[in-house]
Design an enzyme around this catalytic site. Structure first.
Site, PDB file in Angstrom:
ATOM      1  N   HIS A  75       0.864  -1.185   0.000  1.00  0.00           N
ATOM      2  CA  HIS A  75       0.000   0.000   0.000  1.00  0.00           C
ATOM      3  C   HIS A  75       0.898   1.231   0.000  1.00  0.00           C
ATOM      4  CE1 HIS A  75      -3.277   2.715   0.856  1.00  0.00           C
ATOM      5  NE2 HIS A  75      -2.666   3.127   1.967  1.00  0.00           N
ATOM      6  N   LYS A 105      -0.779  10.775   1.268  1.00  0.00           N
ATOM      7  CA  LYS A 105       0.090  10.335   0.164  1.00  0.00           C
ATOM      8  C   LYS A 105      -0.483  10.739  -1.188  1.00  0.00           C
ATOM      9  CE  LYS A 105      -0.054   5.983   1.276  1.00  0.00           C
ATOM     10  NZ  LYS A 105      -0.944   6.097   2.452  1.00  0.00           N
ATOM     11  N   ASP A 113      -2.062   3.842  -4.405  1.00  0.00           N
ATOM     12  CA  ASP A 113      -2.760   2.925  -3.509  1.00  0.00           C
ATOM     13  C   ASP A 113      -2.110   1.538  -3.467  1.00  0.00           C
ATOM     14  OD1 ASP A 113      -4.787   2.400  -1.593  1.00  0.00           O
ATOM     15  OD2 ASP A 113      -5.834   1.220  -3.094  1.00  0.00           O
ATOM     16  N   ARG A 137      17.719  16.106  11.845  1.00  0.00           N
ATOM     17  CA  ARG A 137      17.738  17.496  11.407  1.00  0.00           C
ATOM     18  C   ARG A 137      18.949  17.826  10.543  1.00  0.00           C
ATOM     19  NH1 ARG A 137      16.289  21.343  16.402  1.00  0.00           N
ATOM     20  NH2 ARG A 137      16.152  22.803  14.631  1.00  0.00           N
TER      21      ARG A 137
END
Length: 326
Positions: free
Chosen positions: A145, A166, A184, A251
């Protein structure tokens, strides 16, 4: 995978430089014989009577050399090796260069129910095309998926829980000129050992997307054929997840992560999603950064090196000043 037969080989929908140009010229009763390996065999030694380590489970390729030897056997009426060949339950015999099997060979093939196939391609070109086709057929695969898009030439697989955004991110990327591969359900195949190729799990559904509150849309119709492609190599995996204030996110990016699919490790990043963050532009930046990495330029590493050089120079300056009593 489901069983793959000689008939399936004939029915492969391959185009342009991948077309095999195959036709069946005999032994049609055996078209449902299974092909169980992508490996091929040239049966020259077997025709001469040497069957040690003979690859009976492989497709048998007959080129000009094998054809000339068959004609000699036909003239000498020594067909014992040909009879033994067909007793091995081979999947099929395939003649290149548009060659025709000898009458005795064709008769024995009909008796044993072994399909005879023919192509007008030369042996070397046909062999390369057939290896590519069978490599794709027998490739390890799984369906997940996700959403697969091409961004600046980089195949990006977007992972994340249902509803994280998404499809919406992919829709915005399409509007910015990038291309959709699948939404999908993405079928992933491992080809050539360590390359992951992704495509839609169901070709019949085409390049459709489900947008909550809007329904099903057809990207090819809305944005044109330039906004889609059938398949793409997966080069970067991006997981979209809801922002977690308690989680420490990377980061700097100096420590590269990877995500393993079908035994292949692929570069991987996590992108936290929350209101106010422009996810499509972050995905674009990630794609451009990945292209730079493939060119040998690593921004995070360069940043670390610059910081270390600055610290070294600052420490040297302090030591010098202390030595001078300044």
């Amino acid at each position: 995978m489901e069983q793959f037969t000689v008939l399936d080989l004939l029915d492969l929908d391959l185009k342009e430089n991948n077309d095999l140009g195959l036709v069946c010229i005999g032994g049609r009763s055996g078209l449902l014989r299974r092909i169980e390996t992508p490996e091929l065999n040239r049966p020259g030694l077997a025709l001469s009577g040497f069957f040690d380590l003979f690859g009976a489970q492989r497709i048998q390729i007959f080129g000009r050399g094998e054809q000339a030897y068959l004609e000699r056997l036909e003239q000498q009426e020594t067909l014992e090796s040909v009879e033994r060949l067909f007793q091995s339950s081979i999947p099929c015999c395939l003649f290149t260069h548009g060659l025709e099997p000898t009458p005795s060979f064709a008769r024995l093939a009909e008796i044993s129910g072994c399909p005879l196939l023919q192509t007008n391609l030369d042996t070397s070109e046909f062999t390369m095309r057939l290896i590519r086709a069978l490599g794709n057929v027998f490739a390890a695969r799984k369906t997940i998926h996700a959403t697969l898009v091409e961004v600046f030439g980089i195949g990006m697989l977007l992972l994340g829980e249902s509803g994280v955004g998404k499809s919406e991110a992919a829709l915005e990327l399409i509007e910015r000129g990038h291309r959709l591969v699948a939404d999908d359900a993405v079928e992933i195949r491992r080809v050539a050992g360590n390359i992951l190729m992704g495509q839609g799990a169901n070709p019949a559904l085409g390049h459709h997307m489900e947008i909550r509150g809007l329904g099903i849309i057809n990207i090819a119709h809305l944005s044109g054929v330039g906004s889609i492609r059938d398949k793409k190599q997966i080069q970067l995996i991006c997981r979209l997840e809801a922002w977690d204030a308690s989680k420490e996110y990377d980061r700097i990016g100096a420590d590269e992560q990877s995500y393993e699919i079908l035994g292949v490790a692929t570069p991987y990043i996590e992108v936290p999603v929350k209101p106010g963050r422009n996810i499509p532009i972050i995905i674009e930046t990630a794609a451009m950064n990945e292209r730079l990495k493939k060119m040998g330029y690593y921004s995070a590493r360069e940043f670390n090196q610059n910081v270390m050089r600055w610290l070294d120079s600052e420490n040297a300056r302090k030591a010098y000043l202390q030595k001078k009593g300044i």
